[in-house]
Scaffold this active site. Structure first.
Site, PDB file in Angstrom:
ATOM      1  N   VAL A 158       5.935  -4.866   1.243  1.00 16.37           N
ATOM      2  CA  VAL A 158       6.727  -5.232   2.311  1.00 16.37           C
ATOM      3  C   VAL A 158       6.564  -6.584   2.656  1.00 16.37           C
ATOM      4  CG1 VAL A 158       7.307  -4.897   4.897  1.00 16.37           C
ATOM      5  CG2 VAL A 158       6.483  -3.035   3.543  1.00 16.37           C
ATOM      6  N   ASP A 160       4.077  10.911   7.041  1.00  8.50           N
ATOM      7  CA  ASP A 160       2.770   9.948   6.635  1.00  8.50           C
ATOM      8  C   ASP A 160       2.594   9.180   7.930  1.00  8.50           C
ATOM      9  OD1 ASP A 160       1.084   8.551   4.815  1.00  8.50           O
ATOM     10  OD2 ASP A 160       2.546   7.050   4.352  1.00  8.50           O
ATOM     11  N   GLY A 188       0.861  -1.303  -0.103  1.00 12.71           N
ATOM     12  CA  GLY A 188      -0.056   0.242  -0.019  1.00 12.71           C
ATOM     13  C   GLY A 188       0.922   1.289  -0.115  1.00 12.71           C
TER      14      GLY A 188
END
Length: 543
Positions: free
Chosen positions: A32, A145, A27
């Site tokens: 990951v 973020d 995302g």
């Protein structure tokens, strides 16, 4: 090129050192995996930078280089609540970031699966995230973020801030050269949505939005599309929290739109510690706002072409008009609660032979308060000057008020007590102060007062947009920030039209500003103002 069931997504350079075990998620700007470092014999998280499609090659190179440079900068941040970065591998033109593996759930997953968290628990999580941000900021690095998906709740109870892939050095832009915003719209600071300078305050706003989502179960801004969310972020206050409890003060301070007005890390920590202990801390109020008072303008009344013989003409010489306007303009249009008000005695010649008209015959003429120590104003006398007929309402000073202005009546120039219209409606209460809107029946001002259910606190919202109290319409008396609010004729103008929207803002439609309790004061007699909508509790209303 192959690496088990992940096919050819991992090159030989990566596969020689790391064996992929499990996909952890994808995302935003990264993908990951959980991987095994075969050389050092430890489990790690392996992240590949994933770039948006359609970017120019030059910008792709810039983002890749930035990711490498900034990931290495984060590697210098040593803090128990910051994910550790072990290495950056530049392979095939794309950077791969090797990070500490944290076993557990993200804050996003926890709220999604279990629902909103208790405020005290959220405050404890907030303290850990704040500590991580302070460590990064000391190193000159902004996260950019912060969101629930990037807060990991490990199985051993540790809270870890991760995904610094978008981190930037102080002063970097939050938008690419092609206008693509970096980050999650629901958790971006307003200044980032406007592509303004990003500072540590931007991360603190995102922290506030993250904690809001944890305690409410939804972010403060969550529209149907990213563009709609960004538009709301830039123009609307966040929706008031309903379950925040002791977290309300810190959320209000962190989610202030203006970075300069947002609370800093020290105050945020103090408020979070209080909330973690089950106590609502005291938020430092914003600096006092200057009071803006509307000045009175003098308007010349033209003579009709055919004056009526059945009327007694009324003339006020230009010198008298200017003198009266200067006296009025030099005083506040609405007096503060507690100021002494003196009734103007009737003047000879007034009340007989003078035609008084109003755009709303059922509404009384507004009165003009006289500050303490000033002589009362006298109404101008009538003269028999043929050729000019004035159709105007004569403003007079109110009578002295009692301790509760709701019990006051107004005395007209003719000396008769003016009876207010019957009360219709219900109280309008401020969510922060708990006090209610009230009309001072002596001056017509709208003030704040302890909620007591009197007629002067009963407000009726009409379908035409008007807000009425005792037969009079609530209207603004000044267009700028700090403009006072009073009552007057219901003439259909936008100055007397209001919208109590779904965000609990009471917005005047002429200036598009919110009804505001100055400094969030809960004292009786505070004059209501209008101010730029900020989403703070002193601008939120129940009706």
């Amino acid at each position: 090129m192959a690496n088990g069931r992940y096919g050819s997504v991992v090159s030989e350079v990566i596969a020689e050192r790391y064996r992929l075990v499990e996909a952890l998620g994808e995302g935003g700007m990264g993908r990951v995996w959980q991987a095994r470092d075969e050389l050092l014999g430890r489990d790690v998280a392996l992240k590949e930078l994933v770039l948006p499609r359609g970017l120019p090659e030059a910008e792709i190179r810039d983002l890749r280089e930035r990711a490498i440079r900034e990931a290495r900068a984060i590697a210098r941040v040593s803090h128990p609540h910051v994910v550790r970065i072990y290495d950056v591998i530049h392979d095939g033109g794309s950077p791969w970031i090797v990070m500490e593996l944290v076993i557990g759930r993200s804050l996003f997953e926890a709220v999604r699966d279990d629902g909103a968290m208790p405020p005290e628990r959220v405050a404890g999580i907030g303290l850990d995230i704040l500590a991580a941000l302070r460590a990064a900021h000391r190193a000159g690095v902004l996260h950019r973020d912060v969101k629930p998906a990037n807060v990991l709740l490990s199985d051993d109870g540790r809270v870890v801030l991760t995904d610094f892939g978008l981190a930037a050095t102080t002063g970097d832009s939050g938008m690419t050269s092609t206008g693509i915003v970096l980050g999650s719209p629901s958790y971006l600071a307003p200044e980032r949505a406007l592509d303004e300078e990003i500072t540590a305050a931007s991360d603190l706003w995102s922290l506030g939005a993250t904690l809001y989502a944890a305690v409410e179960g939804r972010p403060p801004y969550d529209k149907s599309s990213p563009m709609a969310t960004l538009a709301a972020l830039a123009t609307q206050p966040p929706r008031p929290p309903e379950q925040a409890g002791v977290m309300q003060p810190v959320l209000a301070g962190l989610l202030r739109k203006e970075p300069a007005e947002r609370i800093g890390a020290d105050e945020a920590e103090e408020l979070l510690r209080a909330a973690a202990g089950g106590v609502a801390g005291v938020l430092t109020p914003l600096p006092a706002k200057p009071t803006v008072v509307k000045q009175v303008e003098t308007v010349e009344v033209p003579a009709p072409r055919k004056p009526s013989r059945n009327r007694v003409a009324w003339w006020v010489g230009s010198a008298a008009v200017l003198l009266l306007a200067a006296v009025i303009a030099g005083r506040p249009v609405l007096s503060d609660a507690g100021a002494e008000e003196v009734a103007a005695p009737p003047s000879a010649g007034v009340g007989a032979g003078v035609e008084q008209q109003s755009s709303d015959p059922g509404s009384p003429a507004p009165s003009v308060p006289v500050p303490s120590g000033s002589a009362p104003l006298s109404a101008p006398s009538a003269t028999n000057a043929p050729g000019v007929t004035a159709t105007t309402a004569l403003a007079v000073a109110p009578t002295a008020t009692t301790a509760n202005p709701a019990t006051t009546t107004t005395t007209t120039a003719a000396g008769a007590a003016e009876q207010p219209a019957a009360a219709v409606g219900s109280p309008v209460q401020n969510m922060q102060t708990g006090t209610c809107l009230q009309m001072d029946t002596g001056s017509g001002a709208i003030i704040m007062w302890t909620c007591n259910g009197t007629d002067a606190q009963k407000f009726d919202v009409r379908s035409d947009g008007s807000l009425r109290v005792m037969g009079r319409c609530v209207r603004i008396l000044g267009n700028g920030n700090g403009g006072r609010v009073g009552t007057g004729a219901c003439d259909g103008s936008t100055a007397a039209q209001w919208d109590l929207n779904s965000s609990f803002d009471l917005v005047n439609l002429e200036v598009v500003k919110c009804a505001d309790v100055p400094d969030g004061s809960s004292a009786d007699g505070v004059a209501l103002q209008v101010w730029e909508c900020s989403g703070t509790g002193n601008q939120k209303w129940r009706h």
